[in-house]
Every structure is written in structure tokens, then in C-alpha cells.
Motif scaffolding. Structure first.
Motif, short mmCIF file in Angstrom:
data_model
loop_
_atom_site.label_atom_id
_atom_site.label_comp_id
_atom_site.label_asym_id
_atom_site.label_seq_id
_atom_site.Cartn_x
_atom_site.Cartn_y
_atom_site.Cartn_z
N SER A 1 0.82 -1.22 0.00
CA SER A 1 0.00 0.00 0.00
C SER A 1 0.85 1.27 0.00
O SER A 1 0.38 2.33 -0.35
CB SER A 1 -0.89 0.02 1.24
OG SER A 1 -0.08 0.02 2.40
N ILE B 1 -5.62 5.22 0.28
CA ILE B 1 -4.95 4.08 -0.37
C ILE B 1 -5.79 3.69 -1.58
O ILE B 1 -6.79 2.98 -1.46
CB ILE B 1 -4.83 2.86 0.57
CG1 ILE B 1 -4.30 3.26 1.94
CG2 ILE B 1 -3.96 1.79 -0.05
CD1 ILE B 1 -4.34 2.14 2.97
N ALA C 1 -0.37 4.78 -1.79
CA ALA C 1 -0.98 5.66 -0.79
C ALA C 1 -0.43 7.08 -0.89
O ALA C 1 0.75 7.27 -1.20
CB ALA C 1 -0.74 5.11 0.61
#
Ligand code: HSE
Length: 318
Positions: free
Chosen positions: A95, A178, A267
């Protein structure tokens, strides 16, 4: 004290923060890993996903940062204890929020705690870096160290044992998004230049120095401006995150002081002036992803000042 079973919480983290590539990160609340380590009769290291884990893709043990870090910790302690790991993630791997580092730190710390060695921070750090290396291919500590120590942590990029906490005297309000896009750290690193000019390196170093000053003095406006100042790394990676420009512009319009990729993405995080603006900015970033047809998770968050810690423990009985 030795334990039969220990559950730990290891926070996730934002890294790079603009000009802090490979050397600066901050632990955050709301995202991280619960890792339970339990002694078992069979003399082996085994692991499974907790059924409540928000991410549970099939992963070979050799590619699982928790497994590799736990194995390294056992070796470093000279222990042949059988250990089973139960891993519960609150985010997904890949992420950009240091999820693999949180797994590595949590597993190394949990195995240390089983042996009553949870204060052996240097050994835990080295074992966690062994785990982190399996996904990023490098022993940089910009996610491992915040997850371990909490707060902002600065480290020498090629010598993560040379590390310092950088304390911020005021609360920092953040928003994180995200996007559901795959970005492999290894591939994102391949986009980076091998060489930069002296002028660019000097500019980058001066921006990082100003950033550390902004954190230490609690100058959140300056911090927000500085997270957007990187000209070496982030511009080359932006194309990997399709709604990048829209997210940045939506966040700025709703009051964010600065927005940047966390680590290699996907992210992004925003520095926000107040708690309530963090909620507004998260909503704006979510809407920007939706405009591009990209699913996402967006949330207001803050700094975790503690780092990895024991959540539950059962004393050793045998
Ligand atoms: N500093 C690293 C990068 C973080 O940006 O590649 C990801 O592990």
C-alpha cells in the motif's frame, strides 16, 4: 519475563515524506499489524493469516516479511523454540504505508517477547530489517524504524542503526488515501535516477534539513509545504498512481497544507491543520478516486508516538 503466547501491535508508517527518501518516516495510528506468536511443541516456525485479517493473499513463507523476520530473530537469539505466528493486517500489503515493515517489526518483537527479550531493540531492528529486505530488496529503515520506535524517525539511508527520533511538539493531523492500485516497490525504485547533479543533491539535502527543523519546531504549515518539495523521486513515480494529480488538487482545495506519496505509493497522505479538516480532506481524496473509477480506503489519522508494543500476553508455564 518469558511468555507462552504474545500478541503485539505494530503500527504502519508513512515514509519519504517528500525530501526524506529512504531515511525519514513516521508511525501512524489506525493502520498496522496484530501479530500473535505462540510457542508450539513441534520445533518449527509456522504461520497463518488470522481469519479477521483484512489482507490474506497466498504468500510463500520466504516472501512473508513476518516469517523471515521471526526466523531471523530466533537465529539471532540462538533459540530452537517452535513458534506459530497468527498475522492480522489492518491494511493491505503493497500500500505504501509500510505494511510489510509493520509485519516484520511485529513478528521480530513478538518472538523476542516470547523469550523475555522485548527490550533488545538493536537485535529486533536487525531481524526486522532482514524481513523488510525480502519485499523491498533493500535494508533501508524508513518504515521499520518508525514502526519500532514510534513517532518521526530519521536514519542514515545505508546504515539504519544510525538513527534518531525527531520529536514534534504539537499534534499532527493527517489524512491518508490508499487507492486500489498495485505498485510494486521494486518497480517503483527502478524508475529512479542512478545519478543526480550536485545542485539537485544539495537542494534535496537542504530541504530535508528544513523539514527536520519544521517537525522539531512544530511548524505544521512549513511541514506541509516541504512534503511537496521533492523534485528527485516523487515526480518520477506519480504516473504509477492514476488519480495522483486529482487527489493532490482535491486535498489542497479542501484545506490540506501539503500532500505527497507515502513510500513508493499508491498511498498518499495529507498534512492537515485540524482534526476536522483531516476528515474533510480524507473525504475529498476519496471523491477524487471515485471520479477516476478507482476504489480506495481513505481515513483521517495521526502520529503513533509509541511504536510496537505488547497488546496481550500469557506468561510462560513450562
Ligand atoms: N523509501 C522507500 C521507497 C519506501 O520510496 O522506495 C518503500 O519501501
Amino acid at each position: 519475563m518469558m511468555h507462552d503466547e504474545v500478541t503485539v501491535w505494530a503500527p504502519a508508517s508513512l515514509s519519504n515524506l517528500g525530501p526524506g527518501f529512504d531515511c525519514l518516516g513516521v508511525a501512524i495510528t489506525d493502520f498496522g499489524d496484530h501479530i500473535q506468536a505462540r510457542r508450539q511443541e513441534r520445533s518449527a516456525l509456522t504461520w497463518e493469516w488470522d481469519p479477521q485479517s483484512s489482507w490474506s493473499a497466498p504468500v510463500r513463507s520466504e516472501d512473508n516479511t513476518a516469517f523471515v523476520a521471526a526466523r531471523s530473530m530466533l537465529e539471532r537469539l540462538g533459540s530452537n523454540a517452535g513458534v506459530h505466528l497468527l498475522i492480522r493486517k489492518t491494511g493491505r500489503a503493497g500500500s505504501g504505508l509500510g505494511s510489510s515493515a509493520a509485519s516484520a517489526v511485529g513478528a521480530a518483537f513478538a518472538v523476542a517477547a516470547l523469550h523475555g527479550k522485548e527490550s533488545e531493540t538493536d537485535v529486533i531492528r536487525e531481524a526486522a530489517l532482514d524481513g523488510e529486505q525480502t519485499t523491498s530488496g533493500a535494508r533501508h529503515g524508513d518504515n521499520v524504524l518508525p514502526s519500532l520506535h514510534g513517532g518521526f524517525v530519521l536514519a542514515q539511508s545505508d546504515r539504519p542503526e544510525h538513527t534518531r527520533r525527531v520529536d514534534c511538539p504539537v499534534p499532527l493531523h493527517l489524512a491518508v488515501v490508499i487507492p486500489a492500485i498495485d505498485v510494486l516497490t521494486r518497480e517503483a525504485r527502478e524508475l529512479l535516477p542512478e545519478h543526480v547533479t550536485l545542485a539537485a543533491a544539495v537542494r534535496h539535502a537542504s530541504l530535508l534539513g528544513l523539514m527536520i527543523h519544521a517537525i522539531r519546531s512544530g511548524n505544521i504549515e512549513e511541514l506541509g509545504a516541504l512534503v511537496m518539495s521533492d523534485e528527485l523521486i516523487e515526480p518520477r513515480r506519480a504516473a504509477l498512481v492514476v488519480p495522483y494529480e486529482s487527489i493532490r488538487s482535491a486535498a489542497r482545495k479542501s484545506g490540506a497544507l501539503g500532500v505527497a506519496l507515502s513510500g513508493s505509493g499508491p498511498a498518499l497522505f495529507a498534512v492537515c491543520p485540524t482534526l476536522s479538516s483531516g476528515v474533510d480532506v480524507a473525504a475529498a481524496m476519496r471523491a477524487a478516486c471515485a471520479d477516476h473509477g478507482v476504489d480506495c480506503l481513505a481515513k483521517a489519522t495521526s502520529v503513533d508516538p509509541i511504536g510496537v508494543r505488547i497488546a496481550e500476553a500469557t506468561p510462560f508455564t513450562r
